[in-house]
Design an enzyme around this catalytic site. Sequence first.
Site, PDB file in Angstrom:
ATOM      1  CB  SER A   8      -0.892   0.010   1.247  1.00  0.00           C
ATOM      2  OG  SER A   8      -1.361   1.323   1.462  1.00  0.00           O
ATOM      3  CG  HIS A  33      -3.935  -1.648  -1.319  1.00  0.00           C
ATOM      4  ND1 HIS A  33      -5.046  -2.454  -1.509  1.00  0.00           N
ATOM      5  CD2 HIS A  33      -4.269  -0.788  -0.334  1.00  0.00           C
ATOM      6  CE1 HIS A  33      -5.995  -2.098  -0.671  1.00  0.00           C
ATOM      7  NE2 HIS A  33      -5.555  -1.077   0.057  1.00  0.00           N
ATOM      8  CG  ASP A  35      -5.067   2.489   0.980  1.00  0.00           C
ATOM      9  OD1 ASP A  35      -6.004   1.676   1.022  1.00  0.00           O
ATOM     10  OD2 ASP A  35      -3.889   2.196   1.285  1.00  0.00           O
ATOM     11  CG  MET A  37      -8.210   7.288   2.579  1.00  0.00           C
ATOM     12  SD  MET A  37      -7.213   7.446   4.067  1.00  0.00           S
ATOM     13  CE  MET A  37      -6.430   5.837   4.104  1.00  0.00           C
ATOM     14  CG  HIS A  66      -9.177   0.144  -0.075  1.00  0.00           C
ATOM     15  ND1 HIS A  66      -8.518  -0.031   1.137  1.00  0.00           N
ATOM     16  CD2 HIS A  66     -10.501   0.109   0.221  1.00  0.00           C
ATOM     17  CE1 HIS A  66      -9.408  -0.164   2.106  1.00  0.00           C
ATOM     18  NE2 HIS A  66     -10.617  -0.077   1.579  1.00  0.00           N
ATOM     19  CG  MET A  68     -11.184   3.301   2.475  1.00  0.00           C
ATOM     20  SD  MET A  68      -9.637   3.334   3.391  1.00  0.00           S
ATOM     21  CE  MET A  68      -8.494   3.366   2.026  1.00  0.00           C
ATOM     22  CG  MET A 137     -11.244  -2.630   5.730  1.00  0.00           C
ATOM     23  SD  MET A 137      -9.706  -2.261   4.862  1.00  0.00           S
ATOM     24  CE  MET A 137      -8.761  -1.379   6.106  1.00  0.00           C
ATOM     25  N   GLY A 145      -0.366   2.104   9.640  1.00  0.00           N
ATOM     26  CA  GLY A 145       0.420   1.951  10.869  1.00  0.00           C
ATOM     27  C   GLY A 145      -0.354   1.556  12.113  1.00  0.00           C
ATOM     28  CG  ASP A 175      -5.948  -2.664   3.688  1.00  0.00           C
ATOM     29  OD1 ASP A 175      -4.872  -2.372   4.233  1.00  0.00           O
ATOM     30  OD2 ASP A 175      -6.603  -1.868   2.974  1.00  0.00           O
ATOM     31  N   GLY A 177      -2.490  -3.454   9.416  1.00  0.00           N
ATOM     32  CA  GLY A 177      -1.690  -3.980  10.520  1.00  0.00           C
ATOM     33  C   GLY A 177      -0.980  -5.286  10.226  1.00  0.00           C
ATOM     34  CB  SER A 198       3.758   0.970   8.221  1.00  0.00           C
ATOM     35  OG  SER A 198       2.717   0.201   8.741  1.00  0.00           O
TER      36      SER A 198
HETATM   37  C1  DX5 Z   1      -5.989   1.852   5.835  1.00  0.00           C
HETATM   38  C2  DX5 Z   1      -5.632   1.467   4.428  1.00  0.00           C
HETATM   39  C3  DX5 Z   1      -4.497   0.541   4.341  1.00  0.00           C
HETATM   40  C4  DX5 Z   1      -3.198   1.043   4.932  1.00  0.00           C
HETATM   41  C5  DX5 Z   1      -2.539  -0.147   5.569  1.00  0.00           C
HETATM   42  O1  DX5 Z   1      -7.243   2.410   5.877  1.00  0.00           O
HETATM   43  O2  DX5 Z   1      -6.732   0.855   3.773  1.00  0.00           O
HETATM   44  O3  DX5 Z   1      -4.299   0.036   3.026  1.00  0.00           O
HETATM   45  O4  DX5 Z   1      -2.321   1.621   4.007  1.00  0.00           O
HETATM   46  O5  DX5 Z   1      -1.417   0.275   6.250  1.00  0.00           O
HETATM   47  P1  DX5 Z   1      -0.656  -0.656   7.268  1.00  0.00           P
HETATM   48  O6  DX5 Z   1      -0.202  -1.875   6.525  1.00  0.00           O
HETATM   49  O7  DX5 Z   1       0.458   0.217   7.740  1.00  0.00           O
HETATM   50  O8  DX5 Z   1      -1.638  -1.004   8.363  1.00  0.00           O
HETATM   51 ZN    ZN Z   2      -6.340  -0.171   1.795  1.00  0.00          ZN
END
Ligand code: DX5
Ligand code: ZN
Length: 221
Positions: A8, A33, A35, A37, A66, A68, A137, A145, A175, A177, A198
């Site tokens: 990501s 990936h 994201d 938002m 993705h 959001m 999720m 992170g 997706d 952590g 991360s």
């Molecule tokens: C969070 C995103 C993830 C994010 C994951 O809302 O959808 O794709 O980048 O980041 P890590 O792997 O650091 O949790």
């Molecule tokens: Zn994502």
Amino acid sequence: MDNILAPSILAADVMRLGKQVCEVSEAGAKYLHIDVMDGTFVPSLSYGVCVVESIRKSCDMVLDVHLMIVEPARYIEAFAKAGADIITVHLEACADAEETIAQIHRFGCRAGLSIKPGTPVEEIGRYLGQIDLLLVMSVEPGFGGQKFFPESIERIRTARHMIGQEGRDIDLEVDGGITQENVREVLRAGANVIVAGSAVFRDPGPASRTFMKILREEQER
Ligand code: DX5
Ligand code: ZN
């Protein structure tokens, strides 16, 4: 199904994005990936169509977008034309998820449907005949992170079981952590597409190679 790494870019260094994307690709990551938002469906703002368009010009990875964002149907055409390969929308954000998925297909993309940690996995059941990817999720969407929610493991198992019952090839993506320490458990629960932000971009080349080694080992188990 093949195990796939989907780094990501939310955690990438924007000033070195091109170089870092090459590094994860050379290490064997197949999906990138991205994201998106909107500051409403999730509190954060990230980036939009033009970032996908720009990455598409010099990257042959599968672009896994993705969304959001609230009422994603408004932007399917734009992301498809920008070069997305997979467009994933949130069940919680759609006025009509069935129609939104159909729209993603009409624009020639693979369709993903995502659920937040609080949405029962069972709610995805009625769309399994239609989707190409299910995104579970494992943190509240909105930020990179965060720490993986341990209760996600059971949700992944349920989702994999439901996909098995459906009898179609549907990617099960997880997706949030994911680290080199917990990824085996996530794969063993039934996931085959691993998003990592991360845990990859703090050291893109070496971290992706380690992830890919684990993904291959688990595949051969
Ligand atoms: C969070 C995103 C993830 C994010 C994951 O809302 O959808 O794709 O980048 O980041 P890590 O792997 O650091 O949790
Ligand atoms: Zn994502």
